[in-house]
Design a protein around this motif. Structure first.
Motif: not given
Length: 270
Positions: A2, A19-20, A22, A38, A40, A94, A102
């Motif tokens: 992150n 923005y996220h 993961k 999102y 990943y 979420t 999810l």
């Protein structure tokens, strides 16, 4: 993950959403961006990265897709009304912590994304990703080094990373374009960071492959005169597995090792 991602986001345009970042706990090698920021990256892909500069190149590439709304455009075209339904599920997942919803969203959307965004969109994401990484001070050759590793791995098994699949069978040409871009950046500024040691320290102990296999990434220090075959025999019990270490570390099997060089190897958890 992150921290690097958010650093790159500050240098991207446009920033119309948060923005996220993961990590997905799977041995598959992939990274992708879902609509809404999102992003990943899988545990499996992380095991083949060897520096923070390489990570920045991958995340920058995915930020490029998100900023250009490639995923939203592709999913709307391919899924139509289903995309709206998945969007509602994502909001519920979420917002309410519904892991089941999810998982459904990620599975359905990622199946489309695995098919690739198309060659032109991948090339655009390449350019943006390298630009963001360079602006953040990372070496532009990070993504080039990683793509070379995937090119070698492609010969052994199918590669699921969408950035590879979308350009197939022109992978070699695409890597050459990335190399030209990297050389252009380096000719203008040479003081870039890679942060390889710091990154490998973070990988130490990461699960490798399927969880049931009980294997971990282990970081060892190369001694004077040691080869990958020596390290493979010492840590994995078989010098022939040097080819595996070569892939993991982005090296050739016969690459000379420097004294003190950090090498990723695979160890049993027992």
């Amino acid at each position: 993950i992150n921290g690097v991602g958010q650093k790159l986001v500050q240098l991207s345009e446009p920033r119309s959403f948060s923005y996220h970042f993961k990590v997905l706990d799977t041995e598959e090698e992939n990274a992708f961006a879902l609509p809404g920021g999102y992003i990943y990256i899988t545990r499996g892909l992380l095991t083949y990265l060897n520096s923070e500069a390489q990570l920045a190149g991958i995340l920058g590439h995915e930020i490029g897709h998100a900023a250009s709304r490639h995923a939203a455009e592709m999913l709307t075209k391919s899924l139509g009304y289903q995309f709206l339904t998945l969007g509602a599920l994502a909001a519920g997942a979420t917002g309410g912590g519904n892991a089941g919803n999810l998982a459904i969203v990620i599975s359905a959307m990622s199946q489309q994304i695995l098919l690739g965004y198309g060659r032109e969109n991948e090339l655009q994401a390449d350019e943006l990703g390298m630009l963001y990484a360079v602006k953040a001070g990372y070496g532009p050759k990070g993504i080039v080094e990683f793509m070379r590793t995937l090119k070698k791995k492609e010969k052994l098994k199918a590669i699921e990373y969408h950035a590879f699949m979308a350009s197939h069978p022109d992978t070699t040409v695409r890597v050459m374009k990335l190399e030209d871009m990297a050389e252009s950046y380096e000719s203008r500024q040479g003081n870039y960071k890679t942060r390889s040691k710091e990154f490998k320290d973070q990988l130490n102990g990461l699960t490798y492959g399927p969880k049931w296999d009980d294997k971990k990434i282990r970081i060892v220090i190369a001694h004077k005169g040691e080869t990958l075959r020596d390290i493979a025999e010492k840590t994995m019990g078989n010098p022939v597995k040097a080819w595996n270490l070569a892939l993991l570390n982005g090296l050739r099997e016969d690459s000379p090792l420097e004294e003190g060089q950090l090498i990723k190897t695979i160890a049993d958890t027992n």
